[in-house]
Design a protein around this motif. Structure first.
Motif, PDB file in Angstrom:
ATOM      1  N   VAL A 363       0.675  -1.257   0.141  1.00 37.06           N
ATOM      2  CA  VAL A 363       0.019  -0.055   0.065  1.00 37.06           C
ATOM      3  C   VAL A 363       0.658   1.235   0.120  1.00 37.06           C
ATOM      4  CG1 VAL A 363      -1.832  -1.315   1.250  1.00 37.06           C
ATOM      5  CG2 VAL A 363       0.122  -0.083   2.356  1.00 37.06           C
ATOM      6  N   ALA A 364       0.272   2.499  -0.268  1.00 40.42           N
ATOM      7  CA  ALA A 364       0.995   3.587  -0.353  1.00 40.42           C
ATOM      8  C   ALA A 364       0.177   4.725   0.429  1.00 40.42           C
ATOM      9  CB  ALA A 364       1.268   4.131  -1.760  1.00 40.42           C
ATOM     10  N   VAL A 365       0.822   5.465   1.645  1.00 45.49           N
ATOM     11  CA  VAL A 365       0.271   6.538   2.105  1.00 45.49           C
ATOM     12  C   VAL A 365       0.803   7.851   1.541  1.00 45.49           C
ATOM     13  CG1 VAL A 365      -0.383   7.437   4.381  1.00 45.49           C
ATOM     14  CG2 VAL A 365      -0.115   5.014   4.010  1.00 45.49           C
ATOM     15  N   THR A 366       0.052   8.572   0.893  1.00 49.00           N
ATOM     16  CA  THR A 366       0.410   9.871   0.389  1.00 49.00           C
ATOM     17  C   THR A 366      -0.054  11.053   1.034  1.00 49.00           C
ATOM     18  OG1 THR A 366       0.635   8.797  -1.757  1.00 49.00           O
ATOM     19  CG2 THR A 366       0.808  11.217  -1.821  1.00 49.00           C
ATOM     20  N   VAL A 367       1.006  12.085   1.677  1.00 48.44           N
ATOM     21  CA  VAL A 367       0.462  13.143   2.215  1.00 48.44           C
ATOM     22  C   VAL A 367       0.740  14.351   1.168  1.00 48.44           C
ATOM     23  CG1 VAL A 367       0.679  14.779   4.078  1.00 48.44           C
ATOM     24  CG2 VAL A 367       0.849  12.332   4.512  1.00 48.44           C
ATOM     25  N   HIS A 368      -0.224  14.938   0.702  1.00 51.60           N
ATOM     26  CA  HIS A 368      -0.008  16.262  -0.017  1.00 51.60           C
ATOM     27  C   HIS A 368      -0.415  17.509   0.428  1.00 51.60           C
ATOM     28  CE1 HIS A 368      -0.905  18.285  -4.207  1.00 51.60           C
ATOM     29  NE2 HIS A 368       0.062  18.692  -3.853  1.00 51.60           N
ATOM     30  N   ASP A 369       0.415  18.506   0.531  1.00 52.05           N
ATOM     31  CA  ASP A 369       0.074  19.574   1.159  1.00 52.05           C
ATOM     32  C   ASP A 369       0.166  20.664   0.151  1.00 52.05           C
ATOM     33  OD1 ASP A 369       2.641  21.253   1.359  1.00 52.05           O
ATOM     34  OD2 ASP A 369       2.804  19.178   2.638  1.00 52.05           O
ATOM     35  N   ALA A 370      -0.408  21.800   0.378  1.00 58.12           N
ATOM     36  CA  ALA A 370      -0.070  23.087  -0.747  1.00 58.12           C
ATOM     37  C   ALA A 370       0.745  24.185  -0.199  1.00 58.12           C
ATOM     38  CB  ALA A 370      -1.823  23.545  -0.916  1.00 58.12           C
ATOM     39  N   GLY A 371       1.623  23.716   0.637  1.00 60.33           N
ATOM     40  CA  GLY A 371       2.461  24.602   1.199  1.00 60.33           C
ATOM     41  C   GLY A 371       3.814  24.859   0.333  1.00 60.33           C
ATOM     42  N   PRO A 372       4.798  25.386   0.871  1.00 57.97           N
ATOM     43  CA  PRO A 372       5.822  25.959   0.290  1.00 57.97           C
ATOM     44  C   PRO A 372       6.923  24.763  -0.140  1.00 57.97           C
ATOM     45  CG  PRO A 372       6.310  26.490   2.533  1.00 57.97           C
ATOM     46  CD  PRO A 372       5.021  25.713   2.493  1.00 57.97           C
ATOM     47  N   GLY A 373       6.539  23.614   0.239  1.00 53.92           N
ATOM     48  CA  GLY A 373       7.499  22.364  -0.098  1.00 53.92           C
ATOM     49  C   GLY A 373       8.355  21.845   1.144  1.00 53.92           C
ATOM     50  N   ILE A 374       9.091  20.855   0.935  1.00 50.73           N
ATOM     51  CA  ILE A 374      10.054  20.417   1.856  1.00 50.73           C
ATOM     52  C   ILE A 374      11.124  21.018   2.081  1.00 50.73           C
ATOM     53  CG2 ILE A 374      11.161  18.317   2.826  1.00 50.73           C
ATOM     54  CD1 ILE A 374       9.224  16.830   1.107  1.00 50.73           C
ATOM     55  N   PRO A 375      11.352  21.784   3.104  1.00 43.65           N
ATOM     56  CA  PRO A 375      12.766  22.482   3.391  1.00 43.65           C
ATOM     57  C   PRO A 375      13.770  21.627   3.128  1.00 43.65           C
ATOM     58  CG  PRO A 375      11.167  23.046   5.210  1.00 43.65           C
ATOM     59  CD  PRO A 375      10.361  21.563   4.501  1.00 43.65           C
ATOM     60  N   ALA A 376      15.028  21.902   2.933  1.00 44.30           N
ATOM     61  CA  ALA A 376      16.004  21.178   2.608  1.00 44.30           C
ATOM     62  C   ALA A 376      16.581  20.460   3.916  1.00 44.30           C
ATOM     63  CB  ALA A 376      17.387  21.820   1.843  1.00 44.30           C
ATOM     64  N   GLY A 377      16.600  21.042   4.987  1.00 41.03           N
ATOM     65  CA  GLY A 377      16.895  20.551   6.281  1.00 41.03           C
ATOM     66  C   GLY A 377      16.174  19.295   6.763  1.00 41.03           C
ATOM     67  N   LEU A 378      15.066  19.286   6.216  1.00 41.71           N
ATOM     68  CA  LEU A 378      14.188  17.918   6.701  1.00 41.71           C
ATOM     69  C   LEU A 378      14.785  16.501   5.904  1.00 41.71           C
ATOM     70  CD1 LEU A 378      10.812  18.824   6.885  1.00 41.71           C
ATOM     71  CD2 LEU A 378      12.423  18.470   8.729  1.00 41.71           C
ATOM     72  N   ILE A 379      15.599  16.857   4.953  1.00 47.81           N
ATOM     73  CA  ILE A 379      16.350  15.857   4.073  1.00 47.81           C
ATOM     74  C   ILE A 379      16.997  14.820   4.967  1.00 47.81           C
ATOM     75  CG2 ILE A 379      17.234  15.117   2.135  1.00 47.81           C
ATOM     76  CD1 ILE A 379      14.255  16.138   1.630  1.00 47.81           C
ATOM     77  N   GLU A 380      18.066  15.639   5.796  1.00 46.60           N
ATOM     78  CA  GLU A 380      18.868  15.058   6.416  1.00 46.60           C
ATOM     79  C   GLU A 380      18.463  14.608   7.914  1.00 46.60           C
ATOM     80  OE1 GLU A 380      22.233  17.451   6.431  1.00 46.60           O
ATOM     81  OE2 GLU A 380      22.347  17.579   4.209  1.00 46.60           O
ATOM     82  N   ARG A 381      18.740  13.448   8.366  1.00 42.06           N
ATOM     83  CA  ARG A 381      18.563  13.073   9.653  1.00 42.06           C
ATOM     84  C   ARG A 381      18.999  13.999  10.644  1.00 42.06           C
ATOM     85  NH1 ARG A 381      17.226   8.509  12.892  1.00 42.06           N
ATOM     86  NH2 ARG A 381      18.349   8.595  14.784  1.00 42.06           N
ATOM     87  N   GLY A 382      18.213  14.311  11.649  1.00 40.17           N
ATOM     88  CA  GLY A 382      18.803  15.191  12.950  1.00 40.17           C
ATOM     89  C   GLY A 382      19.051  16.620  12.411  1.00 40.17           C
ATOM     90  N   ALA A 383      18.381  16.975  11.375  1.00 36.11           N
ATOM     91  CA  ALA A 383      18.595  18.438  10.850  1.00 36.11           C
ATOM     92  C   ALA A 383      17.222  18.940  10.464  1.00 36.11           C
ATOM     93  CB  ALA A 383      19.734  18.539   9.682  1.00 36.11           C
ATOM     94  N   SER A 384      17.055  20.387  11.014  1.00 36.77           N
ATOM     95  CA  SER A 384      15.812  21.020  10.527  1.00 36.77           C
ATOM     96  C   SER A 384      16.049  22.547  10.631  1.00 36.77           C
ATOM     97  CB  SER A 384      14.744  20.565  11.525  1.00 36.77           C
ATOM     98  OG  SER A 384      13.591  21.270  11.269  1.00 36.77           O
ATOM     99  N   ARG A 385      15.165  23.223   9.805  1.00 39.31           N
ATOM    100  CA  ARG A 385      15.476  24.816   9.807  1.00 39.31           C
ATOM    101  C   ARG A 385      14.102  25.189  10.618  1.00 39.31           C
ATOM    102  NH1 ARG A 385      16.955  26.300   3.821  1.00 39.31           N
ATOM    103  NH2 ARG A 385      18.818  25.121   3.489  1.00 39.31           N
ATOM    104  N   ALA A 386      13.290  24.349  11.386  1.00 41.98           N
ATOM    105  CA  ALA A 386      12.000  24.783  12.110  1.00 41.98           C
ATOM    106  C   ALA A 386      12.152  24.603  13.442  1.00 41.98           C
ATOM    107  CB  ALA A 386      10.808  23.920  11.359  1.00 41.98           C
TER     108      ALA A 386
END
Length: 429
Positions: A363-386
């Protein structure tokens, strides 16, 4: 490594043999040539007194007898031009010996030996004989074959010794590699037997020390998680009692549900820490969950917060049940992480859609939002700009990998983030 060591030793042995056997082979040939020359010279020197004093008949008989005994042609050139014995033409060496100089010269078929005989009344006589090439090289081929056989035996012996030496080096290295792979597969009781050279024994001891240290650290981690669980039980109990005392039943249910989710997360954390510390007796991949029920429950939970922040939630669930190969608490934590990122990284009022669909591989669970997109900091583990821990997507990724699936990150053509959690069916590693 074993083959390279053997080739190195064989190459070194061959170079050593070439350095010794080639000069020795040349020496053998030289000795054989000198031996044949000395023997022939000694034979004809016995004719010197006869040629110097006897008459022609005696000289002829003596020369014929020597030629028959030695098997070599013997000629005597008298000063008057008479040739006794083998009738051979006068050569340059004979002409030179007639002047009183004995010498040895090389011929195409062998070696020519001429001896000047002085003291005859009529002048200087010359004794000539030829040593055939077969006599000069007699025994050389056999000696060379013996040397070649000896060299081959030495090469084979060095190869056997090198192979045995390589085994003593390769076997401990292979065992170290095997133990390291077992440790990588969470078999923390694996230990290497120190063997081989001192350096390899030191590496084995260091690997064993590392494995023991990992066990100690994991045990301490498990104890710390257990202590954390014990510390959280009291606040959770207090929160549950507070929830039950709320006058509004809806608020009480919502807070109690949040407390239950927190308790499940803590329990899952403890279970996961214990599983990493001690290898499980059963296959952890046997846990299953109904994706339709879990996703629907978590979306309903977050819908309350979405309503408070002015977000529109669209839920599209495939008809259940939809079993997946991941425990229910881990799946719930993964869905919470994806939905929590929407609230954390998009402005209030941003709508989002949650879609659960069937696929050939699960199965596939898809979450689609209308926001600005995924910040680059979330791509790496343990890093966030928020200001968060940055582990939300990692939690979802580990849940997907545990079921044999994956986590896909993307963006919609009209903007916004698209995160797809693909989960495999039960029983898939």
């Amino acid at each position: 490594m074993r083959r390279r060591l053997a080739l190195l030793v064989v190459a070194t042995t061959c170079l050593t043999l070439v350095a010794f056997l080639v000069p020795l082979a040349l020496l053998v040939r030289t000795v054989a040539e000198d031996r044949a020359t000395v023997r022939a010279t000694a034979d004809v020197q016995g004719l010197v007194p006869v040629v110097g004093t006897a008459d022609t008949t005696t000289i002829r008989l003596t020369v014929e007898q020597l030629a028959a005994e030695s098997g070599r042609p013997v000629s005597v050139f008298l000063p008057d031009g008479t040739v006794l014995g083998a009738q051979e033409p006068r050569t340059a060496a004979v002409a030179l010996a007639a002047r009183g100089q004995s010498l040895t010269a090389e011929l195409d078929g062998g070696r020519e030996i001429v001896i000047a005989v002085q003291g005859r009344p009529d002048g200087t006589g010359v004794i000539r004989t030829v040593v055939p090439r077969a006599d000069i090289t007699a025994g050389v081929t056999r000696s060379w074959l013996v040397l070649a056989a000896l060299g081959l035996v030495l090469v084979l012996l060095s190869l056997a010794v090198a192979d045995r030496l390589a085994r003593t080096l390769v076997r401990p290295i292979t065992e170290l590699s095997s133990v390291s792979h077992r440790l990588a597969n969470a078999e923390l009781t694996a230990r290497a037997e120190p063997a081989g050279p001192p350096e390899l024994r030191e590496v084995a001891a260091a690997l064993n020390h590392l494995a023991a240290r990992i066990q100690v650290l994991l045990r301490e981690e498990r104890e710390q998680v257990a202590d954390l669980s014990h510390r959280l039980r009291t606040p959770l109990t207090a929160l549950r009692l507070e929830a039950e005392s709320l006058p509004d039943p809806a608020d009480a249910t919502r807070v109690a549900s949040a407390v239950d989710a927190l308790e499940r997360a803590v329990t899952g954390l403890i279970r996961q820490a214990r599983w990493r510390s001690d290898p499980p007796d059963a296959d952890p991949g046997g846990a299953t969950a109904d994706a339709a029920a879990i996703v629907g429950e978590r979306v309903a939970f977050w819908s309350v917060l979405a309503e408070d922040t002015g977000r529109t939630v669209t839920l599209d669930l495939a008809t259940g049940p939809l079993p997946v190969g991941v425990p229910a608490d881990e799946l719930a934590a993964a869905v919470d992480a994806l939905l929590g990122n929407v609230f954390a990284h998009t402005p209030e009022g941003t709508p989002f859609t949650v879609r659960l669909t069937r696929e050939a591989a699960g199965v596939a669970v898809t979450v689609h939002d209308a926001g600005p997109g995924i910040p680059a900091g979330l791509i790496e583990r343990g890093a966030s700009r928020a200001g968060s821990t940055g582990l939300g997507l990692d939690i979802a990724r580990r849940a997907a990998q545990a079921s044999g699936g994956r986590l896909d990150l993307g963006a919609d053509v009209e903007g916004g983030a698209v995160v797809t959690l693909r989960l495999g069916p039960p029983g898939r590693p």
